[in-house]
Each structure stands twice: as C-alpha cells, then as structure tokens.
Design a protein around this motif. Sequence first.
Motif, PDB file in Angstrom:
ATOM      1  N   LEU A   1     -20.983 -68.447  61.892  1.00 37.64           N
ATOM      2  CA  LEU A   1     -21.817 -69.624  62.181  1.00 37.64           C
ATOM      3  C   LEU A   1     -21.110 -70.963  61.950  1.00 37.64           C
ATOM      4  O   LEU A   1     -21.637 -72.011  62.315  1.00 37.64           O
ATOM      5  N   GLY A   2     -19.940 -70.952  61.339  1.00 31.46           N
ATOM      6  CA  GLY A   2     -19.265 -72.212  61.006  1.00 31.46           C
ATOM      7  C   GLY A   2     -18.320 -72.693  62.092  1.00 31.46           C
ATOM      8  O   GLY A   2     -17.841 -71.903  62.911  1.00 31.46           O
ATOM      9  N   CYS A   3     -18.033 -74.004  62.082  1.00 30.79           N
ATOM     10  CA  CYS A   3     -17.096 -74.545  63.071  1.00 30.79           C
ATOM     11  C   CYS A   3     -15.662 -74.117  62.765  1.00 30.79           C
ATOM     12  O   CYS A   3     -14.787 -74.209  63.616  1.00 30.79           O
ATOM     13  N   ARG A   4     -15.428 -73.624  61.537  1.00 27.82           N
ATOM     14  CA  ARG A   4     -14.103 -73.114  61.188  1.00 27.82           C
ATOM     15  C   ARG A   4     -13.992 -71.611  61.453  1.00 27.82           C
ATOM     16  O   ARG A   4     -12.935 -71.021  61.221  1.00 27.82           O
ATOM     17  N   ASN A   5     -15.085 -71.006  61.909  1.00 29.83           N
ATOM     18  CA  ASN A   5     -15.025 -69.595  62.300  1.00 29.83           C
ATOM     19  C   ASN A   5     -14.344 -69.438  63.650  1.00 29.83           C
ATOM     20  O   ASN A   5     -14.567 -70.242  64.555  1.00 29.83           O
ATOM     21  N   VAL A   6     -13.559 -68.395  63.794  1.00 26.60           N
ATOM     22  CA  VAL A   6     -12.887 -68.115  65.066  1.00 26.60           C
ATOM     23  C   VAL A   6     -13.908 -67.580  66.072  1.00 26.60           C
ATOM     24  O   VAL A   6     -14.592 -66.592  65.821  1.00 26.60           O
ATOM     25  N   SER A   7     -14.010 -68.277  67.205  1.00 26.96           N
ATOM     26  CA  SER A   7     -14.943 -67.857  68.262  1.00 26.96           C
ATOM     27  C   SER A   7     -14.199 -67.343  69.495  1.00 26.96           C
ATOM     28  O   SER A   7     -14.819 -66.885  70.444  1.00 26.96           O
ATOM     29  N   LYS A   8     -12.853 -67.437  69.432  1.00 28.50           N
ATOM     30  CA  LYS A   8     -12.065 -67.026  70.597  1.00 28.50           C
ATOM     31  C   LYS A   8     -10.660 -66.607  70.178  1.00 28.50           C
ATOM     32  O   LYS A   8     -10.103 -67.150  69.223  1.00 28.50           O
ATOM     33  N   LEU A   9     -10.108 -65.654  70.936  1.00 29.62           N
ATOM     34  CA  LEU A   9      -8.728 -65.226  70.734  1.00 29.62           C
ATOM     35  C   LEU A   9      -7.885 -65.595  71.949  1.00 29.62           C
ATOM     36  O   LEU A   9      -8.354 -65.486  73.079  1.00 29.62           O
ATOM     37  N   LEU A  10      -6.666 -66.035  71.691  1.00 24.17           N
ATOM     38  CA  LEU A  10      -5.657 -66.168  72.747  1.00 24.17           C
ATOM     39  C   LEU A  10      -4.660 -65.039  72.513  1.00 24.17           C
ATOM     40  O   LEU A  10      -4.063 -64.961  71.438  1.00 24.17           O
ATOM     41  N   VAL A  11      -4.504 -64.154  73.499  1.00 27.49           N
ATOM     42  CA  VAL A  11      -3.648 -62.980  73.320  1.00 27.49           C
ATOM     43  C   VAL A  11      -2.642 -62.876  74.467  1.00 27.49           C
ATOM     44  O   VAL A  11      -2.918 -63.323  75.577  1.00 27.49           O
ATOM     45  N   PRO A  12      -1.474 -62.263  74.222  1.00 29.33           N
ATOM     46  CA  PRO A  12      -0.502 -62.097  75.310  1.00 29.33           C
ATOM     47  C   PRO A  12      -1.030 -61.132  76.373  1.00 29.33           C
ATOM     48  O   PRO A  12      -1.836 -60.245  76.059  1.00 29.33           O
ATOM     49  N   GLU A  13      -0.597 -61.307  77.596  1.00 34.34           N
ATOM     50  CA  GLU A  13      -1.018 -60.414  78.690  1.00 34.34           C
ATOM     51  C   GLU A  13      -0.708 -58.961  78.328  1.00 34.34           C
ATOM     52  O   GLU A  13       0.349 -58.656  77.776  1.00 34.34           O
ATOM     53  N   GLY A  14      -1.649 -58.073  78.639  1.00 32.56           N
ATOM     54  CA  GLY A  14      -1.455 -56.656  78.348  1.00 32.56           C
ATOM     55  C   GLY A  14      -1.747 -56.280  76.908  1.00 32.56           C
ATOM     56  O   GLY A  14      -1.436 -55.168  76.475  1.00 32.56           O
ATOM     57  N   TYR A  15      -2.336 -57.202  76.142  1.00 31.71           N
ATOM     58  CA  TYR A  15      -2.620 -56.952  74.720  1.00 31.71           C
ATOM     59  C   TYR A  15      -3.541 -55.736  74.571  1.00 31.71           C
ATOM     60  O   TYR A  15      -4.541 -55.610  75.278  1.00 31.71           O
ATOM     61  N   ASN A  16      -3.197 -54.850  73.633  1.00 29.37           N
ATOM     62  CA  ASN A  16      -4.001 -53.656  73.365  1.00 29.37           C
ATOM     63  C   ASN A  16      -4.948 -53.949  72.202  1.00 29.37           C
ATOM     64  O   ASN A  16      -4.505 -54.155  71.072  1.00 29.37           O
ATOM     65  N   PHE A  17      -6.238 -53.964  72.472  1.00 25.79           N
ATOM     66  CA  PHE A  17      -7.220 -54.335  71.447  1.00 25.79           C
ATOM     67  C   PHE A  17      -7.542 -53.190  70.483  1.00 25.79           C
ATOM     68  O   PHE A  17      -8.247 -53.407  69.489  1.00 25.79           O
TER      69      PHE A  17
END
Length: 341
Positions: free
Chosen positions: A202-218
């Motif tokens: 809920l905080g503005c310092r919480n991560v809401s998005k990831l930037l990942v390299p192409e082909g990243y395996n989650f």
Amino acid sequence: MSKFNSTDTVNTFSALGKILAQPDFGLMEVIETERQHNAWFTPESVMNAVKANGEMLNSTDLEQWLNKYNLTNAGNKRVGLVLAGNIPLVGFHDVLCVLATGNHALIKASSQDSRLIKYVLDKLVEIDSSYANRFSFVERLENFDAIIATGSNNTSRYFEYYFGKVPNIIRKNRNSIALLTGNETSEQLAALGHDIFDYFGLGCRNVSKLLVPEGYNFNFFFESIEHFAPIIHHHKYNNNYDYNKSIYLVNGDEHLDNGFLLLKQDERLTSPLACLFYETYTSLPVAQQHLQEQSKNLQCIVTNAVIQTNNQVVSFGQSQHPQLWDYADGVDTMEFLSRLN
C-alpha cells in the motif's frame, strides 16, 4: 550550532527512537489493537513501521542530518501538515522535520492513522515536555504560514487551490519499481519480497512494477518469494487477489499466478493490489532511459545494478527502511522549512 541543531534535539529524538525500537507495554497495546480501527494495520505491519522509525532515529544519523542545514533563523512558523494514512506512521517524518526546525506542527492526521502518531508524540512529550506546545492536532487547517500536504493526484489539485498562496510542498501519487538483471540470487529476490509485500503493497515505496530483461524466467522469482504465501490469508488482500484474478480471466488477459500474486505485462506503473506489473528491456541503457522517463512518477528504484538516475536507489529489501535524508518525492523538506524565514 543553533538551538535547533543541538545536542538536545539529537538526544530527545534518539531517546524516542529507542522507545520505538523496543516498544514498551503501552506501545505494544497500540500495535496490537490498531487492526480494530484499520484492517490493513495488522500487528506485524504496525510493528514493522514502528521499528523502522526507531531505526531511523539514531543519534549518529540525527546529528549528520541536522548538521547539513543552517537552522539559525529557522523556527516559530505554523506549518500545516496533511498526513496520508496508507501505511502506519507514514506522516511521522514530516512532523519530525517541522519539530526539528523549531516550528509548530498543525497536524491534520488521516482517520486511518491518527492513534499511533498521537501516541508517539505523547511519548516525545514525556521525554521532553517543551514539545507539548510545539504541535497541535486539528480537524481543520487555519492560521498557517506554510503547508506540507500528501495525497493523490486528485487531491493535489484541491490542495493547490486551497494552499497555493503560501509556501508549500504538495505531493501526488508515486510508485516504486524494481530493476532486475536476471543475475539476482534467491536471497536477493526473497528480500525483494519485502519491497513488494510489506504493508500489503500500500505504500509509495512499495514496488508495484518490475523491469526485467527479455526472456526472463519468472519461475526462480516465484520460488524465491514463496515464503510470503501466507499474505493470502488476510481477508482484504485476498478479496483484491480474487477480484483482479477474475477480471484477468474474464477479459482473457495473459498473466502469471502463483496463488498469492498476479503478474501481468503492462506499461502502466501503478498495479492493482495483489498484482505486479512488469515490462521487459533489451539492454541496461534502454532500461535506464525508461526509468529516466518515469522519474517524476517514481519514489525509489530497487536494484543492485549500477545506474545513473535522479531517483533514490535502494538495495533489495530496503525500500521500506528510509533514512532521515530520504525525502518523499525527492523534495528536501528540511531545506524548505529552514528557508521559511
């Protein structure tokens, strides 16, 4: 050294820090009962916030922080504070800045987080009674010399209309983002889980998005954050998870699901609760350019990559442990307050 930038100020607030770092019976009672007023404020969340503030108020950092400013002529102004209430004690740093510069804090607390901040300031007065006349809790802000207001993009327009004629800091929506390279260890990704899930995101310092390299395996990412699975048992979080999952399924939106977090490729920065957006990049310079374009919407960037940015960069697991000089929206609150005269 001015009377505000003094050993007394450091001693008083570091004493408060020790109380927050090791809560007494009274504070523990507040921590345990907050959920009766706000379901998001679980004992674990409130304890995290209390201890993070205690950690911040150490004498070494307080001294270093205060010595950066010329506070000789600061003080005696009435500063209105409109506090947010999205996570516990989120407005404490603004109150601290006003008090540390010798000004009077007119505090309009959020109904979501009014009890904890009052309790903490009562503790401050117990340590040093001179602070009793240095702050007031108000229902309506009036007779102020300056304003610091935190809200949404919508409320910021309202704030600018009402408070635009006095010196002000008006904050809007911000989010935080994590930049992954694909070389992270399981421990680093587990720590990233705190940046995502602490305070339920809920905080503005919480991560809401990831930037990942192409082909990243989650798969490795999901395995590393598996120990956060119990979050799904919180009824409000679970309601959001179920709702967003049903929307994605009905719309046929492609997404990943590990049973407590929904991952969706999306250009937007602000993801719904229980969801995490992601975008891919082809090279680190491309990712850096993307972050630069989003700079005004970012609170902080969580990464171990070496990047050039105007935003605050923190290591995995550290987004919710700001230091005294980690100002919201990158605006130096102390500098603003010290110049009011």
